[in-house]
Design a protein around this motif. Structure first.
Motif, short mmCIF file in Angstrom:
data_model
loop_
_atom_site.label_atom_id
_atom_site.label_comp_id
_atom_site.label_asym_id
_atom_site.label_seq_id
_atom_site.Cartn_x
_atom_site.Cartn_y
_atom_site.Cartn_z
N HIS A 21 56.84 9.27 28.17
CA HIS A 21 56.61 7.86 28.44
C HIS A 21 57.74 6.99 27.91
CE1 HIS A 21 51.99 8.59 28.75
NE2 HIS A 21 52.62 8.85 29.87
N HIS A 52 52.44 10.71 24.36
CA HIS A 52 53.60 9.96 24.85
C HIS A 52 54.82 10.88 25.00
CE1 HIS A 52 51.87 6.02 24.91
NE2 HIS A 52 51.65 5.96 23.61
N TYR A 66 54.69 0.14 25.53
CA TYR A 66 54.12 1.06 26.50
C TYR A 66 53.26 0.29 27.50
CZ TYR A 66 55.57 4.96 23.55
OH TYR A 66 56.31 5.86 22.84
N HIS A 69 50.36 4.07 30.65
CA HIS A 69 50.84 5.04 29.68
C HIS A 69 49.89 5.15 28.48
CE1 HIS A 69 55.30 4.88 31.13
NE2 HIS A 69 54.50 5.50 31.97
#
Length: 347
Positions: free
Chosen positions: A231, A226, A269, A273
């Motif tokens: 993200h 991430h 998320y 992602h």
């Protein structure tokens, strides 16, 4: 010749009159047939047709005629070669209006699901590394301001987890300085949070559940995914699309990124992602000869823990001042799909 109501622009008095066209000129006569004024057609302004509303023919000096007989006026305009614009036609056509609404909906859907994520990804990558690190520190400070408590994980276990993560062979990511910090989660529960800049917050509850082995390293690799792909910033920018677009155009991210610390704590998320972060974790685990299924087993344990908690207490308790915050599964959704993909990668 059509009947009109004439206003001379000097008083509010209405005059009954007729309007005709003669030799390329508009001729206005009163009720007795006497000519009131004459003007070239090119000097006149004709209002757009709006259903049954009267139309206006305005002279250069501001005087105007109000026309209520639409059929007669349309014939008069047609005789002069006057052409209405497509906007005016669309305003009076249910079919064209419906097509315009459908096109607008299609553009909005396309923008939300395609253009907005694409733009957010580009804007997130444009955030300088130093600013991203500053945002990470601000987010950690927000966590420490009453939401989490000092960790109770023994230093030896902390060192084991940090050493294990540091020894992993990972893709190059010079823009981030990865650090593992531990906090007692409290209302965060068993969780791991990827903060901008490279900090990964691991709660004591997650350490108790996942241990210090391959499963924990899988969680950390997932969080590193991430961070590496920014993200979190992308999700925050998507949630602040208008301000982010202005920031991207004018180069000032301060107004958008000021709200990042609070937004990171309620982050959700997207499915894409999660796939990307899981793929990143799988690559790291396979590169280091660790079974991706170890991360799947952590997710299973978290899922079982949440299911058991729901059975024990399906309603909020009266003495709780605040409801519990989301755990790892709710901030990292689509659990069953992820578990199956991780197990398949290890087979």
């Amino acid at each position: 010749m059509i009947p009109v109501t004439y206003f001379d622009g000097r008083s509010s008095r209405a005059h009954a009159a007729t309007l005709a066209v003669d030799a390329g000129q508009a001729v206005l006569r009163d009720a007795d047939g006497a000519e009131l004024r004459r003007a070239s057609l090119s000097s006149l302004r004709v209002s757009e047709r709006v259903r049954r509303a009267p139309r206006l023919v305005t002279f250069a000096d501001g005087a105007f005629c109000q026309v209520s007989d639409h059929a007669a006026f349309d014939r008069l305009l047609a005789d002069t070669g006057h052409q209405e614009g497509w906007v005016a036609k669309a305003q009076n056509s249910w079919r064209m209006a419906g097509m315009a609404v459908a096109a607008l909906v299609a553009v909005l859907v396309l923008g939300y699901y395609v253009l907005l994520p694409w733009s957010a990804a580009h804007m997130a990558r444009a955030v300088p590394a130093a600013l991203e690190a500053q945002l990470g520190r601000a987010t950690l400070a927000s966590l420490d301001n009453g939401l989490v408590e000092p960790t109770r994980v023994p230093p030896a276990e902390q060192a084991r987890i940090r050493t294990g993560f540091a020894s992993l062979k990972r893709p190059e990511d010079p823009g981030h300085d990865y650090q593992i910090v531990f906090r007692r989660g409290g209302r965060l529960g068993a969780n791991a949070l990827a903060l901008p800049g490279g900090t990964i917050v691991v709660t004591d509850e997650l350490v108790s559940l996942a241990g210090t082995g391959a499963g924990m390293l899988g969680v950390l690799a997932h969080e590193a995914g991430h961070i590496a792909q920014r993200h979190g910033l992308q999700q925050v920018i998507q949630a602040s699309a208008v301000g982010a677009l202005a920031a991207y155009m004018f180069g000032d991210f301060s107004s958008v990124l000021a709200g990042v610390p609070a937004a990171m704590l309620t982050l959700r998320y997207s499915r894409e992602h999660e796939r990307e972060a899981d793929a990143y974790a799988i690559e790291i685990m396979q590169r280091n000869r660790l079974p991706p299924s170890a991360l799947a087993e952590v997710l299973v344990a978290l899922e079982n823990q949440g299911r058991n908690a729901d059975k024990k207490d399906s309603a909020p308790r009266a003495h709780e001042e605040e409801p519990p915050l989301d755990d790892f599964l709710s901030t990292h959704p689509h659990t069953r799909e992820r578990i199956e993909a991780l197990r398949a990668a290890g087979s």
